[in-house]
Design a protein around this motif. Structure first.
Motif, PDB file in Angstrom:
ATOM      1  N   TYR A 230       0.828  -1.209   0.000  1.00  0.00           N
ATOM      2  CA  TYR A 230       0.000   0.000   0.000  1.00  0.00           C
ATOM      3  C   TYR A 230       0.859   1.254   0.000  1.00  0.00           C
ATOM      4  O   TYR A 230       0.576   2.224  -0.706  1.00  0.00           O
ATOM      5  CB  TYR A 230      -0.922  -0.014   1.224  1.00  0.00           C
ATOM      6  CG  TYR A 230      -1.981   1.049   1.185  1.00  0.00           C
ATOM      7  CD1 TYR A 230      -3.082   0.923   0.342  1.00  0.00           C
ATOM      8  CD2 TYR A 230      -1.882   2.187   1.975  1.00  0.00           C
ATOM      9  CE1 TYR A 230      -4.052   1.906   0.291  1.00  0.00           C
ATOM     10  CE2 TYR A 230      -2.854   3.176   1.927  1.00  0.00           C
ATOM     11  CZ  TYR A 230      -3.940   3.032   1.088  1.00  0.00           C
ATOM     12  OH  TYR A 230      -4.898   4.004   1.030  1.00  0.00           O
TER      13      TYR A 230
ATOM     14  N   GLU B  90      -4.415  -1.063  -8.355  1.00  0.00           N
ATOM     15  CA  GLU B  90      -4.163  -1.747  -7.073  1.00  0.00           C
ATOM     16  C   GLU B  90      -4.089  -3.263  -7.225  1.00  0.00           C
ATOM     17  O   GLU B  90      -3.246  -3.916  -6.635  1.00  0.00           O
ATOM     18  CB  GLU B  90      -5.249  -1.357  -6.071  1.00  0.00           C
ATOM     19  CG  GLU B  90      -5.165   0.106  -5.701  1.00  0.00           C
ATOM     20  CD  GLU B  90      -6.301   0.561  -4.809  1.00  0.00           C
ATOM     21  OE1 GLU B  90      -6.947  -0.284  -4.178  1.00  0.00           O
ATOM     22  OE2 GLU B  90      -6.528   1.783  -4.742  1.00  0.00           O
TER      23      GLU B  90
ATOM     24  N   ARG C 261      -1.215  -6.495  11.878  1.00  0.00           N
ATOM     25  CA  ARG C 261      -1.765  -6.853  10.563  1.00  0.00           C
ATOM     26  C   ARG C 261      -0.876  -7.815   9.796  1.00  0.00           C
ATOM     27  O   ARG C 261       0.335  -7.840   9.985  1.00  0.00           O
ATOM     28  CB  ARG C 261      -1.954  -5.592   9.735  1.00  0.00           C
ATOM     29  CG  ARG C 261      -3.112  -4.784  10.225  1.00  0.00           C
ATOM     30  CD  ARG C 261      -3.310  -3.637   9.270  1.00  0.00           C
ATOM     31  NE  ARG C 261      -4.397  -2.806   9.736  1.00  0.00           N
ATOM     32  CZ  ARG C 261      -4.779  -1.686   9.141  1.00  0.00           C
ATOM     33  NH1 ARG C 261      -4.155  -1.273   8.074  1.00  0.00           N
ATOM     34  NH2 ARG C 261      -5.778  -0.982   9.614  1.00  0.00           N
TER      35      ARG C 261
ATOM     36  N   LEU D 281     -12.353 -11.823   0.396  1.00  0.00           N
ATOM     37  CA  LEU D 281     -11.122 -12.626   0.357  1.00  0.00           C
ATOM     38  C   LEU D 281     -11.430 -14.088   0.063  1.00  0.00           C
ATOM     39  O   LEU D 281     -10.654 -14.777  -0.614  1.00  0.00           O
ATOM     40  CB  LEU D 281     -10.355 -12.496   1.687  1.00  0.00           C
ATOM     41  CG  LEU D 281      -9.758 -11.110   1.952  1.00  0.00           C
ATOM     42  CD1 LEU D 281      -9.231 -11.009   3.371  1.00  0.00           C
ATOM     43  CD2 LEU D 281      -8.638 -10.798   0.961  1.00  0.00           C
TER      44      LEU D 281
ATOM     45  N   GLU E 134      -5.587  -8.231   2.377  1.00  0.00           N
ATOM     46  CA  GLU E 134      -6.417  -7.774   3.500  1.00  0.00           C
ATOM     47  C   GLU E 134      -5.829  -6.480   4.090  1.00  0.00           C
ATOM     48  O   GLU E 134      -6.552  -5.528   4.364  1.00  0.00           O
ATOM     49  CB  GLU E 134      -6.487  -8.876   4.563  1.00  0.00           C
ATOM     50  CG  GLU E 134      -7.464  -8.549   5.666  1.00  0.00           C
ATOM     51  CD  GLU E 134      -7.386  -9.518   6.827  1.00  0.00           C
ATOM     52  OE1 GLU E 134      -6.889 -10.647   6.648  1.00  0.00           O
ATOM     53  OE2 GLU E 134      -7.826  -9.126   7.922  1.00  0.00           O
TER      54      GLU E 134
ATOM     55  N   HIS F 265      -4.018  -4.332   2.577  1.00  0.00           N
ATOM     56  CA  HIS F 265      -4.257  -3.256   1.612  1.00  0.00           C
ATOM     57  C   HIS F 265      -5.684  -2.712   1.765  1.00  0.00           C
ATOM     58  O   HIS F 265      -5.894  -1.498   1.811  1.00  0.00           O
ATOM     59  CB  HIS F 265      -4.056  -3.795   0.190  1.00  0.00           C
ATOM     60  CG  HIS F 265      -4.307  -2.771  -0.872  1.00  0.00           C
ATOM     61  ND1 HIS F 265      -3.310  -2.032  -1.450  1.00  0.00           N
ATOM     62  CD2 HIS F 265      -5.465  -2.319  -1.434  1.00  0.00           C
ATOM     63  CE1 HIS F 265      -3.828  -1.195  -2.321  1.00  0.00           C
ATOM     64  NE2 HIS F 265      -5.144  -1.353  -2.342  1.00  0.00           N
TER      65      HIS F 265
ATOM     66  N   ARG G  74      -7.670  -2.806   4.335  1.00  0.00           N
ATOM     67  CA  ARG G  74      -7.845  -2.067   5.602  1.00  0.00           C
ATOM     68  C   ARG G  74      -7.255  -0.658   5.493  1.00  0.00           C
ATOM     69  O   ARG G  74      -7.863   0.309   5.940  1.00  0.00           O
ATOM     70  CB  ARG G  74      -7.192  -2.836   6.752  1.00  0.00           C
ATOM     71  CG  ARG G  74      -7.968  -4.079   7.124  1.00  0.00           C
ATOM     72  CD  ARG G  74      -7.404  -4.771   8.335  1.00  0.00           C
ATOM     73  NE  ARG G  74      -8.035  -6.075   8.486  1.00  0.00           N
ATOM     74  CZ  ARG G  74      -9.248  -6.266   8.969  1.00  0.00           C
ATOM     75  NH1 ARG G  74      -9.964  -5.227   9.375  1.00  0.00           N
ATOM     76  NH2 ARG G  74      -9.773  -7.477   9.060  1.00  0.00           N
ATOM     77  N   ASN G  75      -6.067  -0.566   4.876  1.00  0.00           N
ATOM     78  CA  ASN G  75      -5.442   0.748   4.692  1.00  0.00           C
ATOM     79  C   ASN G  75      -6.311   1.655   3.844  1.00  0.00           C
ATOM     80  O   ASN G  75      -6.518   2.822   4.162  1.00  0.00           O
ATOM     81  CB  ASN G  75      -4.081   0.586   3.998  1.00  0.00           C
ATOM     82  CG  ASN G  75      -3.006   0.114   4.948  1.00  0.00           C
ATOM     83  OD1 ASN G  75      -2.894   0.619   6.055  1.00  0.00           O
ATOM     84  ND2 ASN G  75      -2.226  -0.855   4.524  1.00  0.00           N
ATOM     85  N   LYS G  76      -6.804   1.073   2.744  1.00  0.00           N
ATOM     86  CA  LYS G  76      -7.609   1.861   1.805  1.00  0.00           C
ATOM     87  C   LYS G  76      -8.934   2.279   2.449  1.00  0.00           C
ATOM     88  O   LYS G  76      -9.374   3.426   2.296  1.00  0.00           O
ATOM     89  CB  LYS G  76      -7.867   1.006   0.554  1.00  0.00           C
ATOM     90  CG  LYS G  76      -8.487   1.753  -0.589  1.00  0.00           C
ATOM     91  CD  LYS G  76      -7.448   2.568  -1.341  1.00  0.00           C
ATOM     92  CE  LYS G  76      -8.082   3.392  -2.434  1.00  0.00           C
ATOM     93  NZ  LYS G  76      -7.089   4.238  -3.095  1.00  0.00           N
TER      94      LYS G  76
ATOM     95  N   HIS H 269     -12.040  -0.441  -5.505  1.00  0.00           N
ATOM     96  CA  HIS H 269     -10.746   0.045  -6.000  1.00  0.00           C
ATOM     97  C   HIS H 269      -9.804  -1.106  -6.336  1.00  0.00           C
ATOM     98  O   HIS H 269      -9.069  -1.053  -7.314  1.00  0.00           O
ATOM     99  CB  HIS H 269     -10.077   0.946  -4.957  1.00  0.00           C
ATOM    100  CG  HIS H 269     -10.536   2.360  -5.026  1.00  0.00           C
ATOM    101  ND1 HIS H 269      -9.943   3.293  -5.829  1.00  0.00           N
ATOM    102  CD2 HIS H 269     -11.550   3.002  -4.390  1.00  0.00           C
ATOM    103  CE1 HIS H 269     -10.562   4.453  -5.680  1.00  0.00           C
ATOM    104  NE2 HIS H 269     -11.553   4.301  -4.813  1.00  0.00           N
ATOM    105  N   LEU H 270      -9.830  -2.119  -5.482  1.00  0.00           N
ATOM    106  CA  LEU H 270      -8.893  -3.252  -5.680  1.00  0.00           C
ATOM    107  C   LEU H 270      -9.297  -4.097  -6.894  1.00  0.00           C
ATOM    108  O   LEU H 270      -8.443  -4.638  -7.588  1.00  0.00           O
ATOM    109  CB  LEU H 270      -8.846  -4.118  -4.407  1.00  0.00           C
ATOM    110  CG  LEU H 270      -7.703  -5.107  -4.280  1.00  0.00           C
ATOM    111  CD1 LEU H 270      -6.353  -4.433  -4.457  1.00  0.00           C
ATOM    112  CD2 LEU H 270      -7.731  -5.796  -2.919  1.00  0.00           C
TER     113      LEU H 270
ATOM    114  N   ILE I  27      -8.440  -9.957 -10.077  1.00  0.00           N
ATOM    115  CA  ILE I  27      -7.227 -10.131  -9.256  1.00  0.00           C
ATOM    116  C   ILE I  27      -6.596 -11.489  -9.548  1.00  0.00           C
ATOM    117  O   ILE I  27      -5.387 -11.602  -9.780  1.00  0.00           O
ATOM    118  CB  ILE I  27      -7.558  -9.980  -7.759  1.00  0.00           C
ATOM    119  CG1 ILE I  27      -7.882  -8.504  -7.495  1.00  0.00           C
ATOM    120  CG2 ILE I  27      -6.400 -10.432  -6.870  1.00  0.00           C
ATOM    121  CD1 ILE I  27      -8.402  -8.213  -6.140  1.00  0.00           C
TER     122      ILE I  27
ATOM    123  N   GLU J 124      -4.723 -11.541 -12.755  1.00  0.00           N
ATOM    124  CA  GLU J 124      -3.387 -10.941 -12.685  1.00  0.00           C
ATOM    125  C   GLU J 124      -2.364 -11.930 -12.134  1.00  0.00           C
ATOM    126  O   GLU J 124      -1.223 -11.971 -12.577  1.00  0.00           O
ATOM    127  CB  GLU J 124      -3.404  -9.677 -11.811  1.00  0.00           C
ATOM    128  CG  GLU J 124      -4.082  -8.496 -12.445  1.00  0.00           C
ATOM    129  CD  GLU J 124      -3.437  -8.052 -13.748  1.00  0.00           C
ATOM    130  OE1 GLU J 124      -2.217  -8.154 -13.877  1.00  0.00           O
ATOM    131  OE2 GLU J 124      -4.189  -7.614 -14.643  1.00  0.00           O
TER     132      GLU J 124
END
Lengths: 177, 343
Positions: A54, A72, A97, B13, B39, B41, B43-45, B66-67, B73, B76
């Motif tokens: 991130y 992302e 985390r 997830l 996960e 990522h 939480r941060n977002k 966003h993800l 996913i 990718e």
């Protein structure tokens, strides 16, 4: 780069699907390699502790003024592939985390030097064609044979570590300057 | 509210996990790492998008948007390898290897089927070339389809190996490095030792004992009860096996040196196998040569084969002959493989 298409004027070139599709494809092709170079470059700044996914995106956004944005969902597979190729390695955060910190490996550092050198020389080489000016910083030398970026301040060098080219001539000229 | 956020993340997830390729989900630690950082990522977002400093259900949903979708996913993660005519460059050597192994085996089986049909007078079947072409085309298509799917799923050669296999391989590579073996010119990887001397000594010794038994036929009251023709065939088999055992022991003595002698020995083995084929065919065509043994009281009796067993013996012999022919392909493969060790 091409964003908020709905807000654009309907008679603008970009409104044509054919035109837009071509530009988007072209941008994506250019960005693919550059994204890897930038991600490695950001990771290299966090040599001791490493950096998590991130944060990489945030730094990239800030440093490039949101010009280069990695989606992302594509960042983590990219990091995984780089890790598999031995360019970076990771360590998991043991508390809190489930976070993964990425660091450059020794091979990764060499690869980044080469890629940066190659990209810099390439940009300078095409500068006349696209009518821009590119200036190199004085504390680096770019190997004339393979474009490897060599840090003159930290390395005791005679040969390029990537291709083995004898750099004595280039070093002499640099000293004269 | 926190529970709802947890549930949103958990469901998302879970869906990603279902869509990820098998090579990733099979490795629990790896999977844990991938889902863990996704996960983190999210939480941060979600925190960033929230007005109150910690994730809300709405910011959690936005972070997910966003993800990207679980399919995108997973797609990718599957996008690995260098594209190369529908099969990735990474899988291409294994694809070729499988074709090199399967085609000679198939060719041997078909050749044997033709010869067998000719000998048994089924000329029509022997001349039915369409079925042979069909067999080759089917094998090619099936193998190719499997490798195209593996490429699309992002498989790499190492994903097709188990953890234990990978560990053993790594150990072997270290051993190869210590022995001064070269690196592969194709992959740049350290080559593993191509011979285990102890295995060759033990294998060679066992084969030699069997060979000596067949040549000397010294077990009293056993070989003497067999037909003369069958004993001659056993003797000839014994001679071929003896040569094989000697070459096996020589390979053990040479160890991982003098690659060209190892290649010559593989060529000798091919000749030995070719010489054994006529002996096998004689036994297939003359199942009456086979003896059967049984105990009658305290006495072991050897007699001619009963009529009821003739077919079973012939079929067993056919299978053994096919395996023998197919193993020639292995020798050819070994000769090619050894070429890499020549510095």
């Amino acid at each position: 780069m091409i964003k908020r298409v709905k807000e654009l004027r309907p008679d603008a070139d970009i409104a044509s699907p054919k035109f837009r599709k071509f530009l988007e494809k072209f941008e994506s092709e250019i960005n693919r390699g550059i994204s890897t170079l930038c991600v490695l470059s950001i990771i290299s700044r966090y040599e001791e502790k490493g950096i998590y996914g991130y944060k990489i995106l945030k730094v990239l956004e800030e440093e490039t003024d949101k010009m280069l944005i990695i989606e992302e969902g594509t960042l983590y597979p990219l990091l995984k592939n780089l890790e598999r190729d031995g360019v970076i390695n990771s360590r998991k955060q043991t508390t809190g985390r489930r976070r993964k910190y990425y660091l450059l490996t020794d091979d990764g550092k060499k690869i980044l030097n080469y890629l940066t050198g190659y990209y810099s020389k390439l940009t300078k080489a095409i500068s006349k064609l696209v009518d821009i000016t590119v200036e190199f910083k004085n504390n680096y030398l770019y190997c004339p044979m393979c474009a490897n970026k060599i840090d003159l301040s930290t390395e005791d060098i005679r040969f390029c570590s990537v291709c083995g080219y004898n750099l004595e001539q280039e070093l002499k000229e640099r000293r004269k300057e | 509210m926190e529970d709802e956020v947890e549930k949103i993340f958990e469901n998302y997830l879970k869906k990603i996990k279902q869509k990820l390729p098998d090579w990733l989900t099979d490795d629990k630690e790896e999977l844990e790492g991938v889902l863990g950082e996704l996960e983190d990522h999210l939480r941060n977002k979600a925190e960033e998008l929230s007005d109150i400093g910690h994730p809300t259900p709405q910011s959690a949903r936005l972070a997910i948007a966003h993800l990207g979708s679980p399919s995108s996913i997973a797609k990718e993660y599957k996008r690995r390898g260098t594209p190369h005519i529908y099969i990735t460059k990474e899988l291409w050597p294994i694809y070729k290897k499988v074709l090199y192994i399967v085609f000679p085996i198939l060719a041997s089986l078909l050749t044997f089927s033709i010869v067998f049909n000719l000998f048994t007078g089924n000329f029509e079947d022997a001349a039915n070339f369409i079925q042979y072409y069909t067999a080759f085309a089917s094998a090619f298509l099936i193998i190719t389809a499997i490798f195209v799917v593996l490429s699309m799923e992002g498989y790499f050669p190492e994903d097709l190996k188990s953890k234990t296999e990978k560990r053993v391989e790594e150990k072997e590579r270290v051993k190869g490095k210590n022995m001064g073996l070269p690196v592969s010119p194709e992959t740049g990887e350290q080559l593993k030792p191509f011979v285990k001397p102890i295995e060759k000594f033990i294998g060679g010794a066992i084969i030699m004992v069997i060979a000596m038994m067949l040549i000397t036929q010294f077990i009293p009251g056993f070989f003497s009860q067999m037909d003369f023709e069958f004993r001659i065939i056993l003797l000839l088999f014994g001679v071929l096996i003896l040569i094989d055992s000697i070459t096996t022991i020589i390979r053990g003595l040479l160890g991982n040196t003098r690659v060209y002698i190892h290649q010559i020995i593989q060529e000798i083995n091919i000749v030995l196998k070719i010489l054994a084929i006529p002996l096998c065919i004689i036994l297939i065509l003359n199942p009456e040569f086979f003896p059967v043994g049984y105990w009658e009281g305290a006495e072991f009796i050897i007699s001619d084969i009963p009529e009821v067993l003739v077919n079973s013996f012939s079929i067993t012999m056919i299978v053994l002959t096919v395996i023998l022919i197919a193993s020639i392909a292995e020798n050819v493969y070994e000769i090619i493989k050894l070429q890499k060790y020549k510095v």
